[in-house]
Design a protein around this motif. Structure first.
Motif, short mmCIF file in Angstrom:
data_model
loop_
_atom_site.label_atom_id
_atom_site.label_comp_id
_atom_site.label_asym_id
_atom_site.label_seq_id
_atom_site.Cartn_x
_atom_site.Cartn_y
_atom_site.Cartn_z
N LYS A 230 0.94 -1.09 0.15
CA LYS A 230 -0.06 0.06 -0.08
C LYS A 230 0.79 1.28 0.01
CE LYS A 230 -3.94 -2.14 0.60
NZ LYS A 230 -3.73 -3.61 0.58
N THR A 231 1.92 1.32 0.58
CA THR A 231 2.74 2.22 0.79
C THR A 231 3.63 2.77 -0.09
OG1 THR A 231 2.87 2.07 3.39
CG2 THR A 231 4.80 3.30 2.40
N PHE A 232 4.07 1.59 -0.96
CA PHE A 232 5.01 1.81 -2.02
C PHE A 232 4.41 1.61 -3.52
CE2 PHE A 232 8.29 0.96 1.36
CZ PHE A 232 8.48 2.59 1.72
N HIS A 233 2.95 1.45 -3.47
CA HIS A 233 2.50 1.42 -4.67
C HIS A 233 2.56 -0.15 -5.29
CE1 HIS A 233 2.49 5.49 -3.63
NE2 HIS A 233 3.50 5.81 -4.21
N ALA A 234 3.03 -1.03 -4.46
CA ALA A 234 3.34 -2.46 -5.24
C ALA A 234 2.59 -3.71 -4.68
CB ALA A 234 4.97 -2.71 -4.83
N THR A 235 1.20 -3.43 -4.70
CA THR A 235 0.27 -4.42 -4.06
C THR A 235 0.52 -5.98 -4.40
OG1 THR A 235 -1.26 -4.20 -5.61
CG2 THR A 235 -1.36 -2.55 -3.99
N GLY A 236 1.07 -6.03 -5.87
CA GLY A 236 1.39 -7.31 -6.25
C GLY A 236 2.76 -8.01 -5.67
#
Length: 379
Positions: A230-236
């Motif tokens: 969530k914080t670093f835009h890398a949900t995958g």
């Protein structure tokens, strides 16, 4: 062979369903919570660096030392409480942290208090333990916690209370007073607190995230869960962690070692490097507030009425002036006929109450949000 399902009433999640519908009908996907912009190139470079450098075998079970140290330092910087690396466990997303916590401490026939509406995974995981989720309704006005109702819901069977701030789906946040009331309610009990704080760095309008880790009293009886995705835009990437005192960590380690055991090593080392600069996480609230404000602006001429989000990257919209369709049908109709996918909020309620409210994800580029708003404002 006859299968006796442990989850007979559980099917494909609404998030999977709506994303599939968005793909099938070519709709703009504001349903599932993931950004449509890229991960920072320097973070991707660090992952690649460690893969090429040979950091590709099993890391330590609780997480690599540099990342656990970096997380402990970050927690102390963010919340003003010293944290030891032995209080840190790196997990496969926050969902594994939540699963491990509930699995470790909730027993058959016990009760867990959740705030209704709630992230749908909580009740499913509780059910898997043979326990029961007790939904306490949030205030219908602003989705704040009604502590008098929480207190009334506590019974001798209550083993855990789950809180979530910033709150999914509403975007509401808890206050210092909320933490004080939670301290009073759980004092001199054996009730554990699970605090889901995956949107900790996405808080708006000058407000401050009130982590449970700020309370010396609650820290001794609490597990807090967080998400790098969530914080670093890398949900995958499925990278999360939890913070807990050693006497609780010992029990959760037993679950973790037979669940995922370890987490992708190169990404752990990369995150350890990336956390050295606090600007990488301290600045995202402003970025997301700009997106929230932009979405509200381009939706201002629509018949959708917002319930202002104070955190997360979700915005609730009441559509009562647009249609009288039930919210699940409305979400499906919007996807098929209008070309915008959203999440119906009834799925977050135990009783599936329908308040004619949809959840929209604004973690998107402005072009995406503008295109969705153009479609919605025509209704």
């Amino acid at each position: 062979m006859q299968v006796n399902s442990k989850l007979p009433n559980v099917g494909i999640t609404i998030f999977t369903k709506m994303s599939k519908m968005a793909n099938d009908y070519g709709a703009i996907n504001l349903s599932q919570g993931f950004p449509d912009f890229e991960v920072a190139p320097e973070l991707i470079e660090r992952v690649s660096h460690y893969m090429k450098a040979g950091f590709n075998q099993y890391p330590p079970m609780l997480g690599v030392l540099p990342l656990r140290e970096a997380i402990a330092s970050k927690v102390e910087k963010s919340y003003g409480r010293a944290t030891d690396m032995n209080e840190v466990m790196v997990t496969c997303g926050a969902i594994e942290a939540i699963f491990n916590t509930i699995s470790a401490f909730v027993h058959r026939d016990q009760e867990v208090i959740i705030m209704d509406p709630a992230y749908d995974a909580y009740e499913v995981i509780i059910n898997l333990q043979g326990a029961r989720a007790i939904g306490v309704p949030l205030s219908p006005k602003d989705y704040s916690i009604q502590w008098d109702l929480v207190k009334k819901a506590i019974t001798p069977k209550t083993s855990m209370i789950i809180i979530n701030s910033p709150h999914n789906p509403s975007g509401a946040i808890i206050s210092k007073e909320d933490l004080k009331l939670l301290e009073e309610i759980t004092r001199d009990t054996d009730i554990l607190v699970l605090s889901d704080e995956v949107y900790e760095h996405i808080v708006f309008d000058g407000k401050e995230h009130q982590s449970i880790l700020k309370s010396d009293e609650l820290r001794e009886r609490s597990v807090a869960t967080f998400s790098f995705g969530k914080t670093f835009h890398a949900t995958g990437w499925r990278m999360g962690y939890l913070i807990a005192p050693p006497h609780l960590m010992n029990e959760m380690s037993k679950i973790h070692q037979y669940n995922t055991f370890t987490i992708h090593a190169p990404t752990q080392y990369a995150l350890a490097d990336y956390l050295q600069d606090p600007a990488h996480y301290e600045g995202i609230s402003g970025m997301y507030q700009e997106k929230r404000d932009f979405f509200l602006k381009v939706m201002a001429n629509s018949k959708f009425k917002p319930v202002l989000s104070s955190g997360t990257y979700f915005q609730l919209m009441n559509y009562a002036e647009v249609s009288d369709l039930p919210d699940v049908e409305m979400a499906e109709w919007l996807t098929k006929e209008v070309g915008v996918a959203a999440i119906p909020t009834s799925i977050f309620y135990q009783d599936k109450q329908d308040n004619k409210v949809l959840r929209f994800c604004f973690a998107k580029n402005e072009e995406t949000l503008k295109a969705a708003a153009d479609k919605l404002t025509r209704l």
